[in-house]
Design an enzyme around this catalytic site. Structure first.
Site: not given
Length: 93
Positions: A17, A35
């Site tokens: 990320r 996520n």
């Protein structure tokens, strides 16, 4: 141009990320990355076609320590970008 991505592989717990955030922010894209409960990473990015193309190359390559098995790409309506701000990581504290 606005696109939704679902990235599958070893993409959680490896800084993926943060990698996507850095790449998107450097390109000046708007959107988010987070996520999923299924173990994937999903993102929405808005910008020019050239900016999106560069991001997609990075998504397929992945971060160091990650393994990208598949990237699902879905085009969204341009109106989906209206509420998007500077690129952020959702769910990060």
């Amino acid at each position: 141009m606005v696109r939704h991505y679902q990235i599958e592989g070893r993409v959680q717990g490896v800084g993926f990320r943060w990698f996507v955030h850095r790449e998107a922010a450097e390109l000046g894209l708007r959107g988010w990355v987070r996520n999923t409960t299924a173990g994937h990473v999903e993102a929405v990015a808005a910008g020019s076609a050239d900016q999106i193309d560069v991001l997609e190359v990075a998504l397929h390559k992945g971060s160091r320590g990650s393994r990208v098995d598949r990237v699902h790409i879905h085009d969204l309506q341009d109106s989906e970008a209206e509420d998007l701000k500077a690129f952020v990581i959702e769910g990060a504290f």
